[in-house]
Enzyme design. Structure first.
Site, PDB file in Angstrom:
ATOM      1  N   HIS A  37      42.285  46.103  48.162  1.00 44.68           N
ATOM      2  CA  HIS A  37      43.537  46.366  47.464  1.00 44.68           C
ATOM      3  C   HIS A  37      43.788  47.879  47.413  1.00 44.68           C
ATOM      4  O   HIS A  37      42.927  48.675  47.783  1.00 44.68           O
ATOM      5  CB  HIS A  37      43.467  45.916  46.003  1.00 44.68           C
ATOM      6  N   GLU A 119      39.337  47.821  44.914  1.00 43.76           N
ATOM      7  CA  GLU A 119      40.558  48.615  44.831  1.00 43.76           C
ATOM      8  C   GLU A 119      40.300  50.019  45.374  1.00 43.76           C
ATOM      9  O   GLU A 119      39.309  50.657  45.025  1.00 43.76           O
ATOM     10  CB  GLU A 119      41.023  48.736  43.374  1.00 43.76           C
ATOM     11  N   HIS A 156      44.804  42.275  50.377  1.00 48.38           N
ATOM     12  CA  HIS A 156      45.565  41.503  49.397  1.00 48.38           C
ATOM     13  C   HIS A 156      46.855  40.976  50.023  1.00 48.38           C
ATOM     14  O   HIS A 156      47.288  39.861  49.736  1.00 48.38           O
ATOM     15  CB  HIS A 156      45.872  42.396  48.195  1.00 48.38           C
ATOM     16  N   ASP A 166      49.541  45.422  49.680  1.00 43.25           N
ATOM     17  CA  ASP A 166      48.408  46.343  49.805  1.00 43.25           C
ATOM     18  C   ASP A 166      47.247  45.725  50.599  1.00 43.25           C
ATOM     19  O   ASP A 166      47.118  44.510  50.634  1.00 43.25           O
ATOM     20  CB  ASP A 166      47.929  46.768  48.410  1.00 43.25           C
TER      21      ASP A 166
END
Length: 200
Positions: A37, A119, A156, A166
């Site tokens: 992400h 992330e 994602h 993303d």
């Protein structure tokens, strides 16, 4: 760089900040997928602790106009990699982080049940930092050693198409595949990935 995931699902070189936004995976559910992400708070601002605050339910809605829109969310990821390559862990890999939302992979719903969410501090449009690729590749290698049931790495955007974008066209999948020593089939296990860097 070599990282290690211990028996408790923690990364030895990550700073651990526990998120309450997590729970137990379904019984006997193996970890099969890694989802990449991006996030930055406020958008395209790469400093401060707003992401940590969001993932620990401490984001001040009055600190920035954008925060008022998201402070109520109860979300998390297992890992967050900052622009300088620092790895922060919010949820043990053995547990379920709340990162994917409504999602599908290989016809299976609820990707949170069987995935690890990572992330990257960034945006869809801006290039990611070299240090982030180094840390991401090392983390993926460590996760695969700890969980040999992992058979896919995806974005994602690929498990929630039309809803999420993303890590976006600025992410170099070919570079990740090489650095993380991923097979072509592992990286393209669910969809044909295309981006401006020419990943097939």
């Amino acid at each position: 760089m070599r990282l290690k995931i211990d028996a408790a699902g923690k990364c030895d070189r990550a700073r651990f900040v526990a998120s309450p936004n997590a729970d137990e995976r379904p019984a006997s559910m193996p970890i099969e997928l890694i989802v990449v992400h991006n996030i930055s708070l406020p958008p395209a601002v790469f400093e401060g602790d707003a992401v940590e605050r969001l993932f620990t339910n401490r984001l001040d809605p009055n600190a920035h106009p954008y925060f008022a829109q998201i402070a109520h969310l109860r979300v998390s990821a297992h890992f967050f990699i900052r622009r300088d390559g620092e790895v922060i862990q919010f949820v043990e890999a053995d547990r379920r982080a709340w990162h994917a939302g409504a999602s599908q992979w290989r016809g299976r719903q609820r990707c949170n049940d069987f995935s690890v969410g990572i992330e990257l501090e960034g945006t869809d449009e801006l290039a990611y930092a070299d240090a982030q690729y180094v840390s991401l590749a090392a983390l993926i290698r460590a996760l695969r050693r700890a969980y040999p049931t992992i058979v896919g790495v995806t974005g994602h955007e690929h498990i929630a198409p039309g809803r999420k974008t993303d890590p976006g066209p600025s992410f170099d999948w070919t570079r990740l595949r090489r650095m993380a020593r991923l097979s072509h089939s592992m990286l393209n296990c669910d969809a044909t990935l295309t981006n401006s860097h020419g990943a097939p």
